[in-house]
Structures are given as structure tokens and as C-alpha cells.
Design a protein around this motif. Structure first.
Motif, PDB file in Angstrom:
ATOM      1  N   SER A   1       6.978   4.244  -1.327  1.00 16.22           N
ATOM      2  CA  SER A   1       6.210   3.058  -1.709  1.00 16.22           C
ATOM      3  C   SER A   1       4.859   3.502  -2.242  1.00 16.22           C
ATOM      4  N   GLY A   2       4.234   2.606  -2.999  1.00 12.79           N
ATOM      5  CA  GLY A   2       2.900   2.876  -3.525  1.00 12.79           C
ATOM      6  C   GLY A   2       2.666   2.119  -4.811  1.00 12.79           C
ATOM      7  N   HIS A   3       1.418   2.043  -5.200  1.00 14.81           N
ATOM      8  CA  HIS A   3       1.044   1.350  -6.427  1.00 14.81           C
ATOM      9  C   HIS A   3      -0.096   2.131  -7.068  1.00 14.81           C
ATOM     10  N   ILE A   4       0.134   2.616  -8.262  1.00 13.22           N
ATOM     11  CA  ILE A   4      -0.888   3.323  -9.027  1.00 13.22           C
ATOM     12  C   ILE A   4      -1.432   2.374 -10.086  1.00 13.22           C
ATOM     13  N   ILE A   5      -2.706   2.059  -9.975  1.00 14.55           N
ATOM     14  CA  ILE A   5      -3.371   1.160 -10.916  1.00 14.55           C
ATOM     15  C   ILE A   5      -4.305   2.004 -11.772  1.00 14.55           C
ATOM     16  N   GLN A   6      -3.973   2.102 -13.043  1.00 14.62           N
ATOM     17  CA  GLN A   6      -4.764   2.892 -13.971  1.00 14.62           C
ATOM     18  C   GLN A   6      -5.637   1.964 -14.810  1.00 14.62           C
ATOM     19  N   ILE A   7      -6.952   2.160 -14.732  1.00 15.60           N
ATOM     20  CA  ILE A   7      -7.843   1.348 -15.553  1.00 15.60           C
ATOM     21  C   ILE A   7      -7.856   1.918 -16.965  1.00 15.60           C
TER      22      ILE A   7
ATOM     23  N   ILE B   1      -2.856  -6.237  -6.590  1.00 13.39           N
ATOM     24  CA  ILE B   1      -2.557  -5.352  -5.469  1.00 13.39           C
ATOM     25  C   ILE B   1      -1.537  -5.980  -4.523  1.00 13.39           C
ATOM     26  N   ASP B   2      -1.609  -7.284  -4.354  1.00 11.23           N
ATOM     27  CA  ASP B   2      -0.732  -7.973  -3.409  1.00 11.23           C
ATOM     28  C   ASP B   2       0.614  -8.376  -4.010  1.00 11.23           C
ATOM     29  N   ALA B   3       0.782  -8.229  -5.310  1.00 14.74           N
ATOM     30  CA  ALA B   3       2.019  -8.679  -5.960  1.00 14.74           C
ATOM     31  C   ALA B   3       3.202  -7.800  -5.547  1.00 14.74           C
ATOM     32  N   PRO B   4       4.315  -8.400  -5.110  1.00 10.84           N
ATOM     33  CA  PRO B   4       5.498  -7.607  -4.757  1.00 10.84           C
ATOM     34  C   PRO B   4       6.064  -6.848  -5.952  1.00 10.84           C
ATOM     35  N   GLN B   5       5.992  -7.460  -7.118  1.00 10.99           N
ATOM     36  CA  GLN B   5       6.477  -6.829  -8.349  1.00 10.99           C
ATOM     37  C   GLN B   5       5.360  -6.895  -9.398  1.00 10.99           C
ATOM     38  N   PRO B   6       4.393  -6.004  -9.310  1.00  9.75           N
ATOM     39  CA  PRO B   6       3.254  -6.056 -10.238  1.00  9.75           C
ATOM     40  C   PRO B   6       3.683  -5.705 -11.665  1.00  9.75           C
ATOM     41  N   PRO B   7       2.979  -6.231 -12.654  1.00  9.90           N
ATOM     42  CA  PRO B   7       3.331  -5.958 -14.052  1.00  9.90           C
ATOM     43  C   PRO B   7       2.928  -4.545 -14.461  1.00  9.90           C
ATOM     44  N   LEU B   8       3.566  -4.063 -15.525  1.00 15.17           N
ATOM     45  CA  LEU B   8       3.178  -2.766 -16.069  1.00 15.17           C
ATOM     46  C   LEU B   8       1.803  -2.840 -16.708  1.00 15.17           C
ATOM     47  N   ARG B   9       1.475  -3.992 -17.308  1.00  9.65           N
ATOM     48  CA  ARG B   9       0.186  -4.159 -17.972  1.00  9.65           C
ATOM     49  C   ARG B   9      -0.455  -5.477 -17.561  1.00  9.65           C
ATOM     50  N   LEU B  10      -1.787  -5.444 -17.430  1.00 15.22           N
ATOM     51  CA  LEU B  10      -2.554  -6.650 -17.126  1.00 15.22           C
ATOM     52  C   LEU B  10      -3.862  -6.596 -17.894  1.00 15.22           C
TER      53      LEU B  10
END
Length: 272
Positions: free
Chosen positions: A127-133, A229-238
Motif C-alpha cells: 500500500s502507499g500513495h506517491i503524490i508528485q507535485i 490523500i483520503d481517496a480510496p482510488q485517487p486520480p493519476l492527475r489533479l
């Protein structure tokens, strides 16, 4: 449930704003900065919930050491926010080799090193979420920001690829693409190339066309980042801000029209 979040470039701007918002809601935040003194206010307010780490993101060894420190302290690593970065201002011809290499070192390689550092822990967790600015300037360009544009185009390709590689491990990847905001990004955080007189008219026209209403309020991004951050299925782009989407839409419409008009030439180039 509280998350453990590693955020780079937390000394100012988006990084400081988001770190504080995450701490206020009870998350554990490992905040990095080149100068630890810039994180003293977070430590004073939030105590042990914030873990300050001195980090130069261009140093791969430091990045791996930082990821290990976070995992050893908290026992997990839920989210990485790759926020560290800056902009070089100058026409393509004006930018020196040193300025160009430094821009890529921080914005591209800095993001790559810390991402490589956290991936083993996230793979083990499954599990994990990488958020790239990134930036809307990773999707279209503006003049006199060519090297910065290039760094964000590189980031877009790198992390879009990463998303296809780590999906099977339960790791999500999101590219966050802000339009302009009222941060210090264009101020003391920026680097400016030695100007050439030939580009003075272009720069003046660009400056005169700049509308202050196009710049968003940094604190207004907080809710969007928390939802991401809280989204179960976050988008590839925002995209962040109201200016980015119209600009991206117009750019891609123009590109599609060009490709459409040249598609026969493209097909002939296939050779069979």
C-alpha cells in the motif's frame, strides 16, 4: 485513521501549508527541509507528531536515509508528497549549463531519488500513495520558463510510467498540477538567468499580460490535498486552480487538430 506522511520541501509555500493541515487533523508528518530551523514552528506547535528531517533532495544517499528514518520511527509510510522544487526564469538561450543542470537535479532527480527510497517500504506494505507535485507547465508551456517547463514535462512522463509499474503492489501515484499561486515561487525561491537584450520585448509583453486574478490562494488548496490523500482510488492527475483546466483543454485541442491534419503524412512514415 491517522496516516504517516513524508513531505519534502516543507519549509515554506505549499509544503508548509499542507504539513500544518495534516498535523492539525492528527496525521504523523515527516517534514523535510534543507535548513531544520525552518521547521521549528511546526515542532513547537505539534511536538512528536512532526518529525523534522534535514534533506537535500539532490543527494540520493540522504534520500534513502530519510525514508529509513521515517519507517523506523513510525513503522509505516503511507504517503509521500514530493513537493521540493523551484523555478529557473530565463529564455532557453539565456540559461547557463549550471542553472539547467541544477533545475533538473532538484525537480527531476530529487523527486526520483526519494521515490526510489520509499518504494521498498510501500511494496512490503502492499500500500502507499506517491503524490508528485508537477505543474500545469508540465502539460503546456509559457515563454521564459523553458527549463522549468522541461523539468515538469520530465516529471509527468516519469511518474505516469511509475503508476503503471507499481499498481500491482497497491501503490497509487498522483501528479498534482497547480496553476499559478501567490507563493514565493517566483520570488526569492526562484533563480533568474543572466538576461539578453534580445528577449526584453518578449519578457515585457509576457509581464504585461500577467493577470493577478490568475494566481490562486495557496491555503485554498488544502481541502483538495486532504481529499486526494483520503481517496480510496485517487486520480493519476489533479489540476489545482481554475486557470489550469481551460489552458490544458485549449492546448490539447490544438495538438489534436495538428495531428489530425498531418495524419496521412504520419501514416506514410510507417512504411507498410
Amino acid at each position: 485513521m491517522a496516516k504517516t506522511i513524508l513531505i519534502t520541501g516543507a519549509s515554506r509555500g505549499f509544503g508548509k501549508i499542507w504539513a500544518k493541515a495534516l498535523l492539525q487533523r492528527g496525521d504523523q508528518v515527516a517534514a523535510t527541509a534543507r535548513n531544520l530551523d525552518d521547521l521549528n514552528d511546526l515542532v513547537e506547535e505539534f511536538g512528536d507528531n512532526v518529525f523534522p528531517i534535514q534533506l537535500d533532495v539532490t543527494d540520493r544517499g540522504q534520500s534513502f536515509a530519510a525514508a529509513k528514518q521515517v519507517y523506523d520511527r513510525f513503522g509505516k509510510l503511507d504517503v509521500l508528497i514530493n513537493n521540493a522544487g523551484y523555478g529557473v526564469f530565463g529564455a532557453v538561450e539565456e540559461v547557463s549549463e549550471e542553472e539547467a543542470r541544477r533545475q533538473m537535479d532538484v525537480n527531476v532527480f530529487g523527486s526520483l531519488w526519494i521515490t526510489q527510497a520509499v518504494l521498498p517500504y510501500m511494496r512490503e506494505q502492499q500500500s502507499g500513495h506517491i503524490i508528485q507535485i508537477s505543474s500545469v507547465l508540465g502539460l503546456f508551456t509559457l515563454p521564459t520558463l523553458g527549463v522549468y517547463n522541461a523539468s515538469k514535462f520530465a516529471v509527468e512522463g516519469l511518474f505516469e510510467t511509475l503508476a503503471t509499474e507499481v499498481n500491482e503492489f497497491g501503490i497509487h501515484v498522483t501528479l498534482v498540477e497547480p496553476n499559478g499561486y501567490e507563493t514565493d515561487w517566483a520570488g526569492s525561491s526562484a533563480s533568474h538567468a543572466e538576461p539578453l537584450e534580445a528577449y526584453t520585448n518578449l519578457k515585457n509583453a509576457f509581464r504585461n499580460a500577467n493577470n493577478p486574478d490568475n494566481y490562486g490562494i495557496p491555503a485554498a488548496t488544502t481541502d483538495a490535498i486532504l481529499k486526494l490523500i483520503d481517496a480510496p482510488q485517487p486520480p493519476l492527475r489533479l489540476i489545482l486552480g481554475k486557470i489550469g483546466y481551460p489552458g490544458v483543454k485549449a492546448t490539447y485541442q490544438q495538438r489534436l487538430a495538428t495531428w489530425e491534419s498531418w495524419k496521412e503524412v504520419s501514416a506514410l512514415a510507417h512504411g507498410k
